[in-house]
Design a protein around this motif. Sequence first.
Motif, PDB file in Angstrom:
ATOM      1  N   LEU A  18     -16.568  -9.791   0.928  1.00 45.28           N
ATOM      2  CA  LEU A  18     -16.587  -8.320   0.917  1.00 45.28           C
ATOM      3  C   LEU A  18     -15.538  -7.685   1.830  1.00 45.28           C
ATOM      4  O   LEU A  18     -14.866  -6.733   1.418  1.00 45.28           O
ATOM      5  CB  LEU A  18     -17.986  -7.806   1.291  1.00 45.28           C
ATOM      6  N   PRO A  19     -15.373  -8.157   3.067  1.00 41.67           N
ATOM      7  CA  PRO A  19     -14.328  -7.561   3.915  1.00 41.67           C
ATOM      8  C   PRO A  19     -12.963  -7.734   3.260  1.00 41.67           C
ATOM      9  O   PRO A  19     -12.669  -8.780   2.692  1.00 41.67           O
ATOM     10  CB  PRO A  19     -14.430  -8.367   5.221  1.00 41.67           C
ATOM     11  N   LEU A  20     -12.156  -6.695   3.348  1.00 45.21           N
ATOM     12  CA  LEU A  20     -10.855  -6.727   2.678  1.00 45.21           C
ATOM     13  C   LEU A  20      -9.935  -7.734   3.346  1.00 45.21           C
ATOM     14  O   LEU A  20      -9.563  -7.577   4.498  1.00 45.21           O
ATOM     15  CB  LEU A  20     -10.228  -5.334   2.716  1.00 45.21           C
ATOM     16  N   GLY A  21      -9.606  -8.778   2.612  1.00 43.37           N
ATOM     17  CA  GLY A  21      -8.717  -9.816   3.132  1.00 43.37           C
ATOM     18  C   GLY A  21      -7.546 -10.035   2.203  1.00 43.37           C
ATOM     19  O   GLY A  21      -7.319  -9.282   1.250  1.00 43.37           O
ATOM     20  N   ALA A  22      -6.807 -11.111   2.440  1.00 42.00           N
ATOM     21  CA  ALA A  22      -5.585 -11.365   1.670  1.00 42.00           C
ATOM     22  C   ALA A  22      -5.880 -11.574   0.184  1.00 42.00           C
ATOM     23  O   ALA A  22      -5.142 -11.074  -0.673  1.00 42.00           O
ATOM     24  CB  ALA A  22      -4.867 -12.579   2.248  1.00 42.00           C
ATOM     25  N   ILE A  25      -6.772  -8.218  -1.468  1.00 41.36           N
ATOM     26  CA  ILE A  25      -5.582  -7.381  -1.627  1.00 41.36           C
ATOM     27  C   ILE A  25      -4.713  -7.897  -2.769  1.00 41.36           C
ATOM     28  O   ILE A  25      -4.177  -7.111  -3.563  1.00 41.36           O
ATOM     29  CB  ILE A  25      -4.779  -7.335  -0.314  1.00 41.36           C
ATOM     30  N   ALA A  26      -4.595  -9.226  -2.886  1.00 42.53           N
ATOM     31  CA  ALA A  26      -3.799  -9.805  -3.965  1.00 42.53           C
ATOM     32  C   ALA A  26      -4.400  -9.483  -5.332  1.00 42.53           C
ATOM     33  O   ALA A  26      -3.673  -9.198  -6.295  1.00 42.53           O
ATOM     34  CB  ALA A  26      -3.699 -11.320  -3.778  1.00 42.53           C
ATOM     35  N   LEU A 192      -3.514  -1.560   5.029  1.00 42.77           N
ATOM     36  CA  LEU A 192      -4.711  -2.406   5.041  1.00 42.77           C
ATOM     37  C   LEU A 192      -4.484  -3.691   5.834  1.00 42.77           C
ATOM     38  O   LEU A 192      -5.348  -4.119   6.606  1.00 42.77           O
ATOM     39  CB  LEU A 192      -5.121  -2.752   3.602  1.00 42.77           C
ATOM     40  N   LEU A 193      -3.304  -4.291   5.676  1.00 48.12           N
ATOM     41  CA  LEU A 193      -3.001  -5.506   6.431  1.00 48.12           C
ATOM     42  C   LEU A 193      -2.932  -5.224   7.931  1.00 48.12           C
ATOM     43  O   LEU A 193      -3.408  -6.028   8.747  1.00 48.12           O
ATOM     44  CB  LEU A 193      -1.676  -6.103   5.953  1.00 48.12           C
TER      45      LEU A 193
END
Length: 207
Positions: A18-22, A25-26, A192-193
């Motif tokens: 759930l947490p926005l990660g790589a 994002i991809a 975001l990154l």
Amino acid sequence: MILVYLFIGIIAAILSALPLGASNIAVINTTLKENAKQAFKIAITAGIAEVLLSYYALDCNKAITLFFDDNLWVQTTVVLLLFTAGSYLFFKKQTNKTAKKSKLAQSKYATGFLLGIINPPVLIYWVIAFGVLNNNDFMLSLQSSILVLFLFFAGVYIGKLVTLYAYSKMSVIIKHKVTNITQTLNRVTGVLLIIIGLIQSTQLYLL
């Protein structure tokens, strides 16, 4: 009763993804720039990477915890890479040039796997998750029955896949509502990154 391990695996993987990660994002990036079918290829191999990370965490949880505690430079390197990539995308100007990419760079399957497997925060998450499960009488180890392990890791794969698929579907909603999508997407992704990097650095040095 044994099916509980399937649902535990699903829930644990959803919380991990759930947490926005790589990987997330991809998936969002690919859905917006290309289509959901291409994004799903990323999700397929990112799910495999999640299973491998959770398996490794189950096998070596104590060693992993000590390694990250004793080698702060690993997590610091991840934070710096996030800041660098985020800054590059945010300030990158849109061009009309089309650069040739290698087959590996073009492969969505390779992208999903690499982004999923090179993810120290997720590895730490699984170490903590197994500790919580074992403290609540859901004992899991490599000595557990094959059926229990199969159900749990199947749940991990399903949970990761479903979460990334949900991110892709949400991306479709905004796909046709944003003008100059490439530049906007690069800037949003960059922000975001950088946010993820800030969160990681806060956890490292302030908590």
